[in-house]
Design an enzyme around this catalytic site. Structure first.
Site, PDB file in Angstrom:
ATOM      1  N   TYR A  36      41.461  42.811  41.449  1.00 36.84           N
ATOM      2  CA  TYR A  36      40.763  42.507  40.186  1.00 36.84           C
ATOM      3  C   TYR A  36      41.610  41.594  39.295  1.00 36.84           C
ATOM      4  O   TYR A  36      41.115  40.576  38.790  1.00 36.84           O
ATOM      5  CB  TYR A  36      40.453  43.822  39.481  1.00 36.84           C
ATOM      6  CG  TYR A  36      39.710  43.696  38.170  1.00 36.84           C
ATOM      7  CD1 TYR A  36      38.359  43.372  38.133  1.00 36.84           C
ATOM      8  CD2 TYR A  36      40.356  43.946  36.953  1.00 36.84           C
ATOM      9  CE1 TYR A  36      37.675  43.294  36.928  1.00 36.84           C
ATOM     10  CE2 TYR A  36      39.680  43.865  35.747  1.00 36.84           C
ATOM     11  CZ  TYR A  36      38.336  43.539  35.733  1.00 36.84           C
ATOM     12  OH  TYR A  36      37.655  43.459  34.539  1.00 36.84           O
ATOM     13  N   SER A  76      39.979  39.107  31.832  1.00 34.24           N
ATOM     14  CA  SER A  76      40.366  40.464  31.422  1.00 34.24           C
ATOM     15  C   SER A  76      41.841  40.471  31.059  1.00 34.24           C
ATOM     16  O   SER A  76      42.634  39.655  31.567  1.00 34.24           O
ATOM     17  CB  SER A  76      40.135  41.433  32.585  1.00 34.24           C
ATOM     18  OG  SER A  76      40.839  42.635  32.372  1.00 34.24           O
TER      19      SER A  76
HETATM   20  P1  NAD Z   1      29.137  46.717  34.188  1.00 32.16           P
HETATM   21  O1  NAD Z   1      29.410  47.280  35.528  1.00 32.16           O
HETATM   22  O2  NAD Z   1      28.410  47.548  33.173  1.00 32.16           O
HETATM   23  O3  NAD Z   1      28.358  45.346  34.336  1.00 32.16           O
HETATM   24  C1  NAD Z   1      28.583  44.486  35.405  1.00 32.16           C
HETATM   25  C2  NAD Z   1      27.261  43.873  35.777  1.00 32.16           C
HETATM   26  O4  NAD Z   1      27.489  42.918  36.808  1.00 32.16           O
HETATM   27  C3  NAD Z   1      26.256  44.904  36.300  1.00 32.16           C
HETATM   28  O5  NAD Z   1      25.010  44.708  35.671  1.00 32.16           O
HETATM   29  C4  NAD Z   1      26.187  44.583  37.781  1.00 32.16           C
HETATM   30  O6  NAD Z   1      24.940  44.891  38.377  1.00 32.16           O
HETATM   31  C5  NAD Z   1      26.481  43.087  37.779  1.00 32.16           C
HETATM   32  N1  NAD Z   1      26.976  42.597  39.051  1.00 32.16           N
HETATM   33  C6  NAD Z   1      27.924  43.161  39.852  1.00 32.16           C
HETATM   34  N2  NAD Z   1      28.096  42.415  40.947  1.00 32.16           N
HETATM   35  C7  NAD Z   1      27.250  41.358  40.851  1.00 32.16           C
HETATM   36  C8  NAD Z   1      26.963  40.253  41.681  1.00 32.16           C
HETATM   37  N3  NAD Z   1      27.575  40.079  42.858  1.00 32.16           N
HETATM   38  N4  NAD Z   1      26.036  39.356  41.257  1.00 32.16           N
HETATM   39  C9  NAD Z   1      25.390  39.538  40.078  1.00 32.16           C
HETATM   40  N5  NAD Z   1      25.611  40.567  39.259  1.00 32.16           N
HETATM   41  C10 NAD Z   1      26.534  41.472  39.635  1.00 32.16           C
HETATM   42  O7  NAD Z   1      30.536  46.264  33.636  1.00 32.16           O
HETATM   43  P2  NAD Z   1      31.035  45.678  32.232  1.00 32.16           P
HETATM   44  O8  NAD Z   1      32.123  46.542  31.774  1.00 32.16           O
HETATM   45  O9  NAD Z   1      29.909  45.360  31.330  1.00 32.16           O
HETATM   46  O10 NAD Z   1      31.721  44.341  32.757  1.00 32.16           O
HETATM   47  C11 NAD Z   1      31.240  43.051  32.479  1.00 32.16           C
HETATM   48  C12 NAD Z   1      32.369  42.087  32.697  1.00 32.16           C
HETATM   49  O11 NAD Z   1      33.414  42.362  31.763  1.00 32.16           O
HETATM   50  C13 NAD Z   1      33.016  42.176  34.093  1.00 32.16           C
HETATM   51  O12 NAD Z   1      33.335  40.872  34.540  1.00 32.16           O
HETATM   52  C14 NAD Z   1      34.275  42.970  33.827  1.00 32.16           C
HETATM   53  O13 NAD Z   1      35.258  42.713  34.794  1.00 32.16           O
HETATM   54  C15 NAD Z   1      34.651  42.457  32.462  1.00 32.16           C
HETATM   55  N6  NAD Z   1      35.545  43.309  31.689  1.00 32.16           N
HETATM   56  C16 NAD Z   1      35.212  44.608  31.420  1.00 32.16           C
HETATM   57  C17 NAD Z   1      36.102  45.392  30.695  1.00 32.16           C
HETATM   58  C18 NAD Z   1      35.780  46.837  30.366  1.00 32.16           C
HETATM   59  O14 NAD Z   1      36.681  47.577  29.929  1.00 32.16           O
HETATM   60  N7  NAD Z   1      34.533  47.278  30.535  1.00 32.16           N
HETATM   61  C19 NAD Z   1      37.311  44.850  30.247  1.00 32.16           C
HETATM   62  C20 NAD Z   1      37.620  43.512  30.545  1.00 32.16           C
HETATM   63  C21 NAD Z   1      36.721  42.753  31.269  1.00 32.16           C
END
Ligand code: NAD
Length: 256
Positions: free
Chosen positions: A163, A148
């Site tokens: 995080y 991220s």
């Molecule tokens: P989201 O919450 O929609 O998806 C996260 C998924 O991970 C969910 O389906 C959840 O059930 C699953 N999950 C959580 N803990 C888990 C575990 N212990 N084992 C297996 N699965 C697990 O979030 P997102 O925004 O789609 O995020 C996806 C990735 O992208 C994450 O790593 C997040 O940190 C990263 N990210 C997101 C953003 C943003 O702005 N949304 C920006 C940078 C990075």
């Protein structure tokens, strides 16, 4: 088309999440799909939909990526599918599962710190270690780790200290493993999205959203499909010479 390989994508069950967008994009490109998510029912449903929509083999499993036994069980289940001829061998791992820590530093607890490190960083370690051997056997593989912008610039509203620390660990992991696996045909890269339109940011106020958008040169947050297409490129045949790379997907935020 990449009909001969399966991609393991963690955290790919969330309806509006990046992981499901990645799974759909990979299925469109012809990959067989393995959805691993802590929400087992949603993982199975996501796999069924991907299979129905794209006609590729897809398996969904409930897995806590932070739990070694849970990841080992998933690896055994996937291996059994491969052995039975229902899935091709695993050729890519996208370590996408993650949780945030929108808590001020002095309000964090050791349990929160550990869980955020466990899911984001240890999960990346465990899943990669479990699914790397078949890629080494094939002499071809792609690993993409979800970091991220928070790792590079400090966490904003949603990230904060645990995080950002976990996502920074993912970058170190990526570079070291890329170096180690250099000659093997398996590449290891990371992506660092800025703000993406997903459930992870639910609860933000319109003011917070406006503030986030105003700090992005492109003037808006990313779609999940935009993140998915960058990851698809890092997992393609064309990206063979890219390893240890951190690909910023942030609408130009690194220019500030
Ligand atoms: P989201 O919450 O929609 O998806 C996260 C998924 O991970 C969910 O389906 C959840 O059930 C699953 N999950 C959580 N803990 C888990 C575990 N212990 N084992 C297996 N699965 C697990 O979030 P997102 O925004 O789609 O995020 C996806 C990735 O992208 C994450 O790593 C997040 O940190 C990263 N990210 C997101 C953003 C943003 O702005 N949304 C920006 C940078 C990075």
């Amino acid at each position: 088309m990449n009909t001969s390989r399966a991609a393991v994508i963690t955290g790919a069950a969330s309806e509006k999440g990046i992981g499901l967008a990645v799974a759909r994009r990979f299925a469109r490109d012809g990959w067989a799909i393995v959805v691993l998510d802590i929400d087992g029912a949603a993982a199975v449903a996501a796999a069924e939909r991907i299979c129905a929509e794209h006609g590729v083999p897809a398996v969904g499993l409930g897995v806590d990526v932070a739990d070694e036994a849970s990841v080992a069980a998933a690896e055994r289940a996937v291996s059994a599918e491969v052995q039975a001829g229902r899935l091709p061998a695993v050729g890519a791992v996208v370590n996408n599962a993650g949780i945030t820590s929108p808590v001020e530093f002095l309000d964090t607890t050791l349990d929160l710190w550990r869980r955020v490190l466990d899911v984001n960083a240890t999960g990346t370690y465990l899943v990669t270690k479990a699914f790397l051997p078949p890629m080494l056997d094939q002499g071809w593989g792609r690993i993409v780790n979800m970091s991220s912008v928070s790792a590079q610039r400090g966490g904003g509203v949603f990230g904060k200290v645990p995080y950002s620390s976990a996502k920074a660990a993912v970058l170190g992991f990526t570079k070291s493993l890329a170096r180690e696996l250099g000659p093997t045909g398996v590449t290891v890269n990371a992506v660092t999205p800025g703000a993406v339109d997903t459930e992870i940011r639910v609860g933000s106020t319109p003011e917070q959203e406006a503030l986030i958008a105003s700090a992005i040169p492109v003037g808006r947050t990313a779609t999940t499909d935009e993140v998915a297409s960058a990851i698809a490129y890092l997992c393609s045949e064309e990206s063979a010479y890219l390893t240890g790379v951190t690909l910023d997907i942030n609408g130009g935020s690194h220019l500030h």
